[in-house]
Design a protein around this motif. Structure first.
Motif: not given
Length: 180
Positions: A35-50
């Motif tokens: 899926i494509y998300i309108d946000a930078p990778a730095e804003d998405i990454f915590p939702y994968l890593n935490d």
């Protein structure tokens, strides 16, 4: 008596055909979604890593308010782990997830134990050419069993159900990140 042996023979031949067909089918269940998300990778990454943030959208735990969670010493990064058990009759086994590899803000790989069955999942962040949105890619893999190999023939139903779960989870992630 001859009819009885014909029926038994037909059942044996059907079983043999299923075993042979299953032997040649792939032993791995693989499901991929993006899926494509309108946000930078730095804003998405915590939702994968935490794993506490992950629980908000996860295909394994989100939507299960009755599940109880036990987090390991770390909740983010390599070594972070969580265990859960739902009160659903279909989900009586303890399940767990452990982050085994993580590189910010590119990918997270986890080892899973879902209802006592081992699996792995990789979440990758792939920015598009414009740099304004990021593709979140999920690849799930699980071995589907050995002899008599018939489980390999039945994995299509699991692929469909997991695909729906991943689609819903990615939509929840998109909603959470874009609203934040």
């Amino acid at each position: 008596m001859g009819l009885f042996f014909k029926i038994i023979g037909a059942i044996f031949l059907l079983f043999l055909a299923l075993v042979v067909g299953g032997y040649f089918a792939s032993p791995t269940l693989t499901v991929e979604r993006e899926i494509y998300i309108d946000a930078p990778a730095e804003d998405i990454f915590p939702y994968l890593n935490d794993l506490e943030l992950f629980a908000q959208w996860s295909p394994w735990t989100a939507g299960r308010p009755d599940a109880s969670y036990v987090y390991g010493e770390a909740i983010d990064g390599v070594g972070a782990s969580v265990m859960w058990r739902s009160s659903d009759a279909d989900d009586a086994a303890i399940s767990s997830q452990e982050i085994i590899s993580s590189q910010a803000p590119e990918f997270v790989q986890s080892a899973l134990l879902l209802n006592a069955e081992p699996a792995s999942v990789t979440y990758a962040l792939l920015p598009d050419e414009s740099g304004r949105r990021v593709g979140v890619f999920i690849q799930f893999e699980k071995d589907v069993g050995g002899f008599p190999y018939m489980q390999r023939l039945l994995k299509g139903g699991d692929e469909t159900a997991l695909g729906r779960d991943f689609d819903a989870a990615l939509l929840r992630l998109k909603t959470i990140v874009e609203a934040g």
